[in-house]
Each structure stands twice: as C-alpha cells, then as structure tokens.
Design a protein around this motif. Sequence first.
Motif, PDB file in Angstrom:
ATOM      1  N   HIS A  72       0.840  -1.080   0.023  1.00 36.83           N
ATOM      2  CA  HIS A  72      -0.326  -0.536  -0.221  1.00 36.83           C
ATOM      3  C   HIS A  72       1.067   1.534   0.424  1.00 36.83           C
ATOM      4  CE1 HIS A  72       0.014  -1.819   3.719  1.00 36.83           C
ATOM      5  NE2 HIS A  72       0.502   0.044   4.115  1.00 36.83           N
ATOM      6  N   GLU A  73       0.653   2.455  -0.532  1.00 41.10           N
ATOM      7  CA  GLU A  73       1.330   3.171  -0.972  1.00 41.10           C
ATOM      8  C   GLU A  73       2.216   3.900   0.356  1.00 41.10           C
ATOM      9  OE1 GLU A  73      -0.654   3.573  -4.284  1.00 41.10           O
ATOM     10  OE2 GLU A  73      -2.046   3.219  -2.099  1.00 41.10           O
ATOM     11  N   GLU A  74       3.425   4.118  -0.044  1.00 39.43           N
ATOM     12  CA  GLU A  74       3.964   4.341   1.101  1.00 39.43           C
ATOM     13  C   GLU A  74       4.764   5.780   1.498  1.00 39.43           C
ATOM     14  OE1 GLU A  74       6.626   1.255   2.026  1.00 39.43           O
ATOM     15  OE2 GLU A  74       4.418   1.488   2.665  1.00 39.43           O
ATOM     16  N   SER A  75       3.166   6.922   0.595  1.00 44.02           N
ATOM     17  CA  SER A  75       4.002   8.140   0.570  1.00 44.02           C
ATOM     18  C   SER A  75       4.225   8.364   1.709  1.00 44.02           C
ATOM     19  CB  SER A  75       3.166   8.832   0.551  1.00 44.02           C
ATOM     20  OG  SER A  75       1.729   8.877   0.108  1.00 44.02           O
ATOM     21  N   VAL A  76       3.182   8.521   2.843  1.00 44.69           N
ATOM     22  CA  VAL A  76       3.064   9.462   4.816  1.00 44.69           C
ATOM     23  C   VAL A  76       4.323   8.332   5.030  1.00 44.69           C
ATOM     24  CG1 VAL A  76       1.352   9.840   5.062  1.00 44.69           C
ATOM     25  CG2 VAL A  76       1.569   7.695   4.943  1.00 44.69           C
ATOM     26  N   ASP A  77       4.479   7.248   5.229  1.00 48.07           N
ATOM     27  CA  ASP A  77       5.641   5.972   5.549  1.00 48.07           C
ATOM     28  C   ASP A  77       6.799   6.863   5.438  1.00 48.07           C
ATOM     29  OD1 ASP A  77       6.022   2.884   5.209  1.00 48.07           O
ATOM     30  OD2 ASP A  77       6.985   4.086   7.194  1.00 48.07           O
ATOM     31  N   ASP A  78       7.921   6.593   5.980  1.00 44.72           N
ATOM     32  CA  ASP A  78       9.127   5.608   5.068  1.00 44.72           C
ATOM     33  C   ASP A  78       9.903   7.061   4.347  1.00 44.72           C
ATOM     34  OD1 ASP A  78      10.804   3.793   6.130  1.00 44.72           O
ATOM     35  OD2 ASP A  78      10.085   2.279   4.848  1.00 44.72           O
ATOM     36  N   SER A  79      10.760   8.293   5.158  1.00 45.93           N
ATOM     37  CA  SER A  79      11.073   8.620   4.447  1.00 45.93           C
ATOM     38  C   SER A  79      12.945   8.324   4.037  1.00 45.93           C
ATOM     39  CB  SER A  79      12.237   9.481   5.427  1.00 45.93           C
ATOM     40  OG  SER A  79      12.825   9.497   6.543  1.00 45.93           O
ATOM     41  N   GLY A  80      12.778   6.853   4.241  1.00 50.83           N
ATOM     42  CA  GLY A  80      14.160   6.517   3.985  1.00 50.83           C
ATOM     43  C   GLY A  80      14.054   5.146   2.925  1.00 50.83           C
TER      44      GLY A  80
ATOM     45  N   ASP B 137       8.977 -14.777  10.455  1.00 46.98           N
ATOM     46  CA  ASP B 137       7.519 -14.531   9.351  1.00 46.98           C
ATOM     47  C   ASP B 137       7.278 -13.055   8.646  1.00 46.98           C
ATOM     48  OD1 ASP B 137       7.318 -16.483   7.604  1.00 46.98           O
ATOM     49  OD2 ASP B 137       6.098 -17.886   8.515  1.00 46.98           O
ATOM     50  N   VAL B 138       6.805 -12.978  10.426  1.00 48.11           N
ATOM     51  CA  VAL B 138       6.531 -11.064  10.823  1.00 48.11           C
ATOM     52  C   VAL B 138       7.661 -10.103  10.171  1.00 48.11           C
ATOM     53  CG1 VAL B 138       6.454  -9.194  12.596  1.00 48.11           C
ATOM     54  CG2 VAL B 138       5.274 -11.817  13.384  1.00 48.11           C
ATOM     55  N   LEU B 139       8.855 -10.187  10.583  1.00 51.41           N
ATOM     56  CA  LEU B 139      10.127 -10.322   9.687  1.00 51.41           C
ATOM     57  C   LEU B 139      10.254 -10.383   8.362  1.00 51.41           C
ATOM     58  CD1 LEU B 139      12.286  -8.442   9.652  1.00 51.41           C
ATOM     59  CD2 LEU B 139      13.801 -10.533   9.945  1.00 51.41           C
ATOM     60  N   LEU B 140       9.391 -10.947   7.569  1.00 56.29           N
ATOM     61  CA  LEU B 140      10.031 -10.779   6.141  1.00 56.29           C
ATOM     62  C   LEU B 140       8.644  -9.820   5.671  1.00 56.29           C
ATOM     63  CD1 LEU B 140      10.356 -14.934   4.642  1.00 56.29           C
ATOM     64  CD2 LEU B 140      11.336 -12.324   4.585  1.00 56.29           C
ATOM     65  N   GLU B 141       7.853  -9.839   6.024  1.00 53.75           N
ATOM     66  CA  GLU B 141       6.170 -10.176   6.503  1.00 53.75           C
ATOM     67  C   GLU B 141       6.175  -7.981   6.027  1.00 53.75           C
ATOM     68  OE1 GLU B 141       1.634  -9.617   7.578  1.00 53.75           O
ATOM     69  OE2 GLU B 141       2.908  -9.451   8.892  1.00 53.75           O
TER      70      GLU B 141
ATOM     71  N   TRP C  60       9.495  -6.361   6.172  1.00 50.05           N
ATOM     72  CA  TRP C  60      10.693  -6.288   5.227  1.00 50.05           C
ATOM     73  C   TRP C  60       9.885  -5.825   3.971  1.00 50.05           C
ATOM     74  CZ3 TRP C  60      11.692  -8.945   0.808  1.00 50.05           C
ATOM     75  CH2 TRP C  60      13.139  -8.554   0.286  1.00 50.05           C
ATOM     76  N   ALA C  61       8.918  -6.992   3.569  1.00 46.04           N
ATOM     77  CA  ALA C  61       8.024  -6.855   2.406  1.00 46.04           C
ATOM     78  C   ALA C  61       7.003  -5.390   2.144  1.00 46.04           C
ATOM     79  CB  ALA C  61       6.660  -7.469   1.774  1.00 46.04           C
ATOM     80  N   ARG C  62       6.643  -4.793   3.105  1.00 46.44           N
ATOM     81  CA  ARG C  62       6.046  -4.161   3.427  1.00 46.44           C
ATOM     82  C   ARG C  62       6.434  -2.461   3.125  1.00 46.44           C
ATOM     83  NH1 ARG C  62       2.076  -3.861   8.284  1.00 46.44           N
ATOM     84  NH2 ARG C  62       2.269  -6.029   7.555  1.00 46.44           N
ATOM     85  N   ARG C  63       7.930  -2.292   4.118  1.00 50.35           N
ATOM     86  CA  ARG C  63       8.794  -1.073   4.405  1.00 50.35           C
ATOM     87  C   ARG C  63       9.860  -0.955   3.921  1.00 50.35           C
ATOM     88  NH1 ARG C  63       4.344   1.086   6.561  1.00 50.35           N
ATOM     89  NH2 ARG C  63       3.336   0.150   8.219  1.00 50.35           N
ATOM     90  N   ARG C  64       9.966  -2.325   2.683  1.00 45.83           N
ATOM     91  CA  ARG C  64      11.618  -2.397   2.185  1.00 45.83           C
ATOM     92  C   ARG C  64      12.962  -1.564   2.201  1.00 45.83           C
ATOM     93  NH1 ARG C  64      11.648  -6.510  -1.726  1.00 45.83           N
ATOM     94  NH2 ARG C  64       9.861  -6.695  -1.865  1.00 45.83           N
ATOM     95  N   LYS C  65      13.126  -2.233   4.183  1.00 44.86           N
ATOM     96  CA  LYS C  65      14.301  -1.810   4.945  1.00 44.86           C
ATOM     97  C   LYS C  65      15.523  -2.760   3.980  1.00 44.86           C
ATOM     98  CE  LYS C  65      12.522   0.963   7.628  1.00 44.86           C
ATOM     99  NZ  LYS C  65      12.392   2.375   7.174  1.00 44.86           N
ATOM    100  N   THR C  66      16.360  -2.115   3.728  1.00 43.45           N
ATOM    101  CA  THR C  66      17.821  -3.152   3.617  1.00 43.45           C
ATOM    102  C   THR C  66      18.513  -4.018   4.908  1.00 43.45           C
ATOM    103  OG1 THR C  66      18.480  -1.559   1.866  1.00 43.45           O
ATOM    104  CG2 THR C  66      20.084  -3.362   2.419  1.00 43.45           C
TER     105      THR C  66
END
Lengths: 264, 284
Positions: free
Chosen positions: B7-15, B196-200, B202-208
């Motif tokens: 879902h849209e990431e615009s508000v989220d993650d400046s990184g 699974d929590v971590l993968l989920e 990560w999929a959503r937030r796309r951290k390295t």
Amino acid sequence: MASASRSRRVPVKWVRGAIGAGVLFVALEVLTRAELVTAEYLPPASSILREVFSLLTTRAFLRDLWVTIQACLIGLAIATLVAVPLGLVLGLGRTAYKATIVVIEFLRPIPSVALIPLAILIYGRGTDMKVALVVFACLWPILFNTIYGMHSVDPVAADTARVFGLGRIRIGTRVYLRSASPFIFTGFKIATSIAVILAVSAELIAGGSEGIGIVMLEEASVGNQKTVYAVTIVTGLIGLVLLGALGAVERRMFAWAQAERAVA
Amino acid sequence: MSIEPMHEESVDDSGAEASGSLAATDLHHVYGRGTSEEHHALGGITFSMNKGEFVAIVGPSGCGKTTLLRCLSGLMAPTSGSVMLEGVPVESVPKDLTLVFQDYRRSLYPWLRVDANVEFPLKNSGIGKAERTERVRQALEDVGLSGHASKYPGQLSGGMQQRVSIARALAYRPHLLLMDEPFASVDAQTRASLEDVLLEVWARRRKTVLFVTHDIDESVYLADRVVVLSNAPSHVMAEIVVDIPRPRDQIETKATPEFVELRAEVARLIRDAGTGAGKPAGDS
C-alpha cells in the motif's frame, strides 16, 4: 492479577507483624505486673506505650522530634546531591575511579561518631553539626551503591543506546543512571537508617538544647525511666516510618527491577 | 496473514527513497593484539549489499559474526579495512543504521513500558510528539503488538520481547537494519512466527536488512542472498543467491527442491569451512 495477589500479601505480613508485637507486649506486661522484673528497671509495657502517646501529643516534644528529623532530612538531601553525581562519574570513568578509590577507602572506615568532636569544633552544637555528621555518614552507602549500580549496567543496554545514535551524556543519564536507580535507592534506604543513628548519637554526645537525644538525656538525669524508654521507642519509630515510606516508594517506582530479578 | 500488495508508502518511510547500500572492504579485526590471547577474528571480509536487499550471513560458530556486525555498525573500529554506508565511511554509529541484538532481554529497557521502549530512540532525534506517537503505533502494529503498548517488557514472553525490539528498530526507520542472531534464543515455534513477521514487515517497508544467523534453514528461508563465512579468521567463502519466489511459506517453501538444494549447498560449505577445505591458499 499480580497486583491483586500483592495486595492480599501485604495484610498477611501486617497481621503477622502485629501478632509478634502483641506477643512481646503481653510478655513484657506480664513480666512486670507479676513483678518478675522490678519496675525500676522496666516499667510495664502499657505505661510506656501510654507515655509514647502522650509524648507524641505534646507540642514541645514534637518540636524536639522535628529538630532531629530535620537534621536527618537535610543531611540525607546533601549527601544524595553529592554522592549520586560523584558516583556517576566514578562509576563510568575507570581513571577517575582508580584515582579516587584510595582516598575513599581511607575515609570510609572512619566511624562517623569519631568525627563528633571535630564537628563540634567546627560547627558548634547545633543543627549544622548534626547535618555535617549525617552527610559524612550517609555519603558512603549512597556513593558505593551508585558506583556499584553503574558497574552493573548491562553493556548491551548501553550498546543499544549507541546504535540508536545517543550521545555520551544522554547514555549516562537515560541508560546508566536510570538502570542504576534501584541500587541508588537501596543506598538511600541504608543511608536513612544511618542518618537517624547519627543525628541521635550526635545529640547524646554533643548535648545542645534541642532534639530527642537531648530530651532523653534530660529525662535520664532526673531518673524518669518511663519517658526514657518511651523516647527510645520513638527513635525506633522514626526509622520505621521513614523506611516504610521509602519501601512504598520503591514498590511503586522500581517494580520493574523486582520483575527483572524474578526473571533472572 | 496474507500480504497485501504494497500500500501507498507516501506518508511513511522517508528512507524508502534513499539507499541503504553497504560495502565492506577487506575488514580485518584482531583482538588483544600482541598479547598471548591474540585472536584474529576477521581475516579480510569483503562484501556489499544493495538498497532493499535482504542478505543473510551464516558461518560456523565462533567465526566472528558478532565482531563483523560491531564493525559494520560502527560500535567498534576494525583493525583495518573500510565500511561504507551509502558511500560514506562508517567511523561511529551512523544515523541511518541500527542493530537488533540477539539478547532482547538485555537490550530492552525494563523500566520503560513497551511503547516508551519503542519511542526511546526517537526522543533523541528531534521528532515531534505527534509523529513519534504515530511511528510507535505503526511499528507496534507491524509486529502485531498493538494491544501490549502499556505493558512492561518483563510481562511479555521472549518472542514478544524480541518483537518489541524489532518494532523499536522499525520506528527508528533506519535505511539499513542489522540483526545479530535475533531469533537464536526463542523456541522453534516462536522463531518461525518471528521470521514471518520480519518478512512481512520487510515486504511492506523495504528496508535493507543484514541478518546474521548460525541457522542455515533460516538464512535460506529469509534472504535474497546468503553470504557464507569461513572459520576465524573469517573471510567470505561464497555468496549464494536465493531466487525462491516470495512470499515464502514455512512449510511449502521449505519443501521445495530449490530450498532443499540451496540449504544443502550452504551446509556443505559450512562443513568444509569446519575442516579447513574452504580456505584459500593465500589467506592472510
């Protein structure tokens, strides 16, 4: 759930304590009423207790009581303000610690009562003298508990703050000081008992005009045993009340530390 | 728990826009140099990772994985070699990175409630109260702990505590998330669910993410790429690309021939490391 079981446990403790005190009271009462012990040495417990109540409702006595307590509180406050920052520095810095520990280990074993003559010389026989002695005596338990608390801070807790970019000072106050706070509080509790001992000892040895130690000396000089016993009980009560209050504070503020200990 | 398409990431993650790339070049680390206890932990580690990548590091026990992470995170300076985060040399702990420790019990602050623990690093970074509260809420939601915000860590199970420390790292929004055997001290069941929590997330937030583990299954299951380290003084023996499609599933994925083959390959490499067969001749 936890709080419910705790609140149930406290009354049980109180009931047991009351039973112990009650048994002692009755034993003493019987002992004296049966004249197994002469009333000259030990007046009946009920009459001592009555004397305690009458003292605690006498304005003049309460003023003396307050003078002694005040010396304890001021001394404790000053000791805390000195010992905690000092302990923080000594606990964090290895060099500072090594440089000062020799001096500290030399000063610490000096019995505080041995300083009474010196304190009289410098401060006279009033509150200042008592405060100075209380400060000297209370410094050590607070200082050593603070240092010990600093040394017991988990390096992972500090590393965690570092990986979140906290600077040295913030790590010092928010992690080290906070983590050591239960130790510091324990030191403060020990110091509180010591403060009462020192304030009363100073009054007994130095004399002066006010304080419950003085009341005790005066009553003793006229051979009023019952009152001397009663004042002695009051000195015990001071400690009991202060430590009880601190214990309540500890249970509220440091519940997390208790839980930690239970886990570990 | 199905993963919604991003879902849209615009508000989220400046990184999300910035890169979380990391490059380690010829890292050496020697403990107690010149003493009888001298220990050569890192023997020239070189590897790099790209933005958004999930890399796992595995190696035999005692191969210096924790030393490596301490050097990468800037907690400790390596004896020689360089670490670059987004092209900038790492000399102290950079703002854009954080580390999740294995020992959550020691890493969480027992005197702070769960939400205050998650908020703790944010208080240092000049973020307003409203924004902090929102980040905490979102991070706790991400790890499924919304209902536990006002508990103390001591009141939670081990798995939940580690989720709190993951939430804390997420709320901090680093570009690069380092994890030091984060699931090594929880039971197998909890471990699978944490993975699974971590993968989920990560999929959503796309951290390295750089994930250090000694568990081969875990490395293959989680990562895009597995970096295999040798015994100490450790170097990179192999890098294995894991092109198993996502989302992965604890049972289905682990039963696929690709998974079985990859885990065998990694296991073989680590076994060889143990016997010294994987050591190149000219190792410094």
